[in-house]
Design an enzyme around this catalytic site. Structure first.
Site, short mmCIF file in Angstrom:
data_model
loop_
_atom_site.label_atom_id
_atom_site.label_comp_id
_atom_site.label_asym_id
_atom_site.label_seq_id
_atom_site.Cartn_x
_atom_site.Cartn_y
_atom_site.Cartn_z
N PHE A 103 -0.08 0.76 -5.83
CA PHE A 103 -0.50 2.17 -6.14
C PHE A 103 0.53 2.83 -6.89
O PHE A 103 0.62 3.33 -7.98
CB PHE A 103 -1.02 2.80 -4.87
CG PHE A 103 -0.68 4.23 -4.84
CD1 PHE A 103 -1.46 4.93 -5.91
CD2 PHE A 103 -0.35 4.94 -3.97
CE1 PHE A 103 -1.48 6.36 -6.06
CE2 PHE A 103 -0.32 6.34 -3.94
CZ PHE A 103 -0.85 7.05 -5.01
N ASP B 261 6.07 -13.75 -4.27
CA ASP B 261 6.28 -13.09 -3.13
C ASP B 261 7.91 -12.81 -3.00
O ASP B 261 8.54 -13.82 -2.92
CB ASP B 261 5.80 -14.06 -2.01
CG ASP B 261 5.83 -13.65 -0.26
OD1 ASP B 261 7.06 -12.68 -0.32
OD2 ASP B 261 5.44 -14.26 0.28
N SER C 37 5.46 -3.67 -0.49
CA SER C 37 5.29 -3.54 0.95
C SER C 37 3.80 -2.94 1.07
O SER C 37 3.50 -2.14 0.51
CB SER C 37 6.35 -2.40 1.68
OG SER C 37 5.93 -2.40 2.94
N ALA D 21 12.37 1.71 -2.34
CA ALA D 21 11.43 2.84 -2.02
C ALA D 21 11.39 2.88 -0.47
O ALA D 21 10.81 1.82 0.36
CB ALA D 21 9.99 2.45 -2.41
N TYR E 270 6.98 -1.37 10.40
CA TYR E 270 6.97 -0.79 9.14
C TYR E 270 8.25 0.09 9.17
O TYR E 270 9.24 -0.06 8.28
CB TYR E 270 5.66 -0.08 8.65
CG TYR E 270 6.15 0.77 7.26
CD1 TYR E 270 5.90 0.08 6.25
CD2 TYR E 270 5.90 2.20 7.05
CE1 TYR E 270 6.00 0.70 4.83
CE2 TYR E 270 6.15 2.82 6.04
CZ TYR E 270 6.01 2.21 4.73
OH TYR E 270 6.09 2.61 3.78
N TYR F 246 24.92 -3.15 0.65
CA TYR F 246 25.36 -3.79 -0.44
C TYR F 246 26.02 -2.90 -1.70
O TYR F 246 26.64 -3.23 -2.58
CB TYR F 246 23.99 -4.08 -1.31
CG TYR F 246 23.45 -5.77 -1.38
CD1 TYR F 246 23.26 -6.23 0.17
CD2 TYR F 246 23.59 -6.38 -2.47
CE1 TYR F 246 22.96 -7.51 0.22
CE2 TYR F 246 23.19 -8.06 -2.01
CZ TYR F 246 23.10 -8.70 -0.96
OH TYR F 246 22.76 -9.96 -0.83
N ARG G 222 -5.93 4.78 4.83
CA ARG G 222 -5.15 6.09 4.96
C ARG G 222 -5.97 7.19 4.71
O ARG G 222 -7.25 7.13 4.23
CB ARG G 222 -3.88 6.20 3.63
CG ARG G 222 -2.95 5.22 4.17
CD ARG G 222 -1.67 5.23 3.43
NE ARG G 222 -1.99 4.44 2.02
CZ ARG G 222 -1.11 4.40 1.21
NH1 ARG G 222 0.27 4.61 1.53
NH2 ARG G 222 -1.14 3.43 0.00
N1 UDP Z 1 -6.32 10.03 9.89
C1 UDP Z 1 -7.63 10.59 10.15
N2 UDP Z 1 -8.66 9.70 9.92
C2 UDP Z 1 -8.58 8.66 8.95
C3 UDP Z 1 -7.28 8.24 8.52
C4 UDP Z 1 -6.17 8.96 8.97
O1 UDP Z 1 -7.58 11.46 11.01
O2 UDP Z 1 -9.59 8.11 8.67
C5 UDP Z 1 -5.22 10.92 10.25
C6 UDP Z 1 -4.04 9.97 10.89
O3 UDP Z 1 -4.30 9.68 12.70
C7 UDP Z 1 -2.89 10.66 10.72
C8 UDP Z 1 -3.19 11.33 9.30
O4 UDP Z 1 -4.35 11.25 9.15
O5 UDP Z 1 -2.84 11.45 11.60
C9 UDP Z 1 -2.46 10.71 8.07
O6 UDP Z 1 -2.66 9.34 8.11
P1 UDP Z 1 -2.38 8.21 7.28
O7 UDP Z 1 -3.17 6.83 7.68
O8 UDP Z 1 -2.66 8.50 5.73
O9 UDP Z 1 -0.65 8.03 7.01
P2 UDP Z 1 0.50 8.48 7.98
O10 UDP Z 1 0.88 9.74 7.62
O11 UDP Z 1 -0.19 8.48 9.31
O12 UDP Z 1 1.40 7.37 7.74
#
Ligand code: UDP
Length: 316
Positions: free
Chosen positions: A12, A56, A75, A114, A145, A159, A186
């Site tokens: 992305f 990879d 990642s 990143a 992560y 480094y 996400r």
């Molecule tokens: N979240 C949600 N519904 C979804 C996916 C994520 O309510 O279908 C919530 C998740 O629990 C978090 C926030 O949205 O509190 C952002 O989640 P994301 O996975 O985008 O990334 P994060 O900021 O947690 O790394």
């Protein structure tokens, strides 16, 4: 002509960086093992200065000829992805960063890591300045992560200090836009997929947890400026416009003109309660802040997902 190698170049953020660096007159090498990246993100780039290498980065990286910049963006980056691929996530953050730094050293190239707001974990300081050391559970589901990226930062600075490599560290907060995977789990693609499918939006927990969302074009500008600055220590890049996930669900519904219901599911373990960057450093050192409003950026993203709906559905 400067040569820039981007690991995760078919991902992305990586694919948007490829386009930006080509537009700036660079020769671009995108390197990706296509674990979460996709050729579909770069196949439209028809430029003799662009090359793709399927590799990879946890394995030794060999590139012929000069390289002036190495941008390490490879990642898995979605919580669902790193839960599914915990070892790969740890390996690309640790071994992959080591290999990418080794390449930068060999080529005398500038290196940009990143990194992520996840280095702050579930923060006890709000908003988060770069000086905050974070609150991470190393053995929780997100630890793979968070700790990989914390290790990557430590390796990058080592480094710099011991080998004199010219390094940069971007701590990237939630970023969204076209080319996110519709089903990467996400919140932005999940909520948009729900409204496009006319299915309920699933909010995790009470929905009172907060995030701030930065549009991809703004992030790319921040990365460009950071690379061209002299700042070696980490710099936050993201949006300060914080909102609850519940309000975010209502915003997506409004922008997509949808009346799907909102349903509540259990909150995943160690899900941070708040997150918002302190952008003082980015403003002062880079003269950078996001420009694209959330409504504008989300409208463009919804449009992208609508246009690519068929292509992005799971096979079989
Ligand atoms: N979240 C949600 N519904 C979804 C996916 C994520 O309510 O279908 C919530 C998740 O629990 C978090 C926030 O949205 O509190 C952002 O989640 P994301 O996975 O985008 O990334 P994060 O900021 O947690 O790394």
């Amino acid at each position: 002509m400067p040569v820039t190698l981007i690991t995760g170049g078919a991902g992305f953020i990586g694919s948007h960086l490829c386009e930006r660096f080509l537009a700036e007159g660079h020769h671009v090498i995108a390197m990706d093992n296509l674990l979460t990246g996709s050729v579909a993100n770069i196949e439209h780039i028809r430029d003799p200065r662009f090359h793709f290498i399927h590799h990879d980065v946890t394995e030794y990286i060999y590139v012929k000829g000069p390289v002036h910049n190495v941008l390490h963006f490879a990642s898995p980056a979605s919580p669902a992805d790193y839960l599914r691929m915990p070892i790969q996530t740890l390996k690309v953050g640790s071994l992959g960063t080591h290999k990418a730094l080794g390449l930068a050293r060999e080529k005398n190239a500038r290196f940009l890591l990143a990194s992520t707001s996840e280095v702050y974990g579930d923060p006890e300081v709000h908003p988060q300045p770069e000086s905050y050391w974070g609150n991470v559970n190393p053995v929780g589901p997100r630890g793979v992560y968070d700790e990989a990226k914390r290790f990557a930062e430590a390796m990058t600075i080592a480094y710099h200090r011991y080998h004199g490599v010219d390094t940069r560290i971007a701590r990237i907060f939630n970023t969204y836009g076209p080319r996110m995977r519709m089903y990467d789990g996400r919140v932005v693609p999940s909520f948009i997929a729900s409204v496009l499918r006319n299915e309920p939006i699933t909010v995790y927990g009470s929905g009172k947890q907060t995030r701030s969302f930065c549009y991809i074009d703004d992030l790319v500008e921040g990365i460009w400026r950071l690379l061209n600055s002299n700042e070696v220590m980490p710099v936050n890049l993201g949006s300060e416009f914080e909102m609850s996930i519940e309000d975010f669900a209502h915003l997506i519904k409004r922008l997509a003109k949808s009346d799907v219901p909102i349903v509540y599911h259990p909150l995943p373990e160690d899900d941070p309660k708040t997150r918002r960057p302190d952008l003082t450093k980015a403003r002062t050192l880079l003269g950078w802040e996001p420009k694209v409003s959330l409504e504008e950026g989300l409208s463009r993203t919804i449009e992208y997902f609508r246009a690519n709906y068929e292509r992005t559905q799971p096979q079989g």
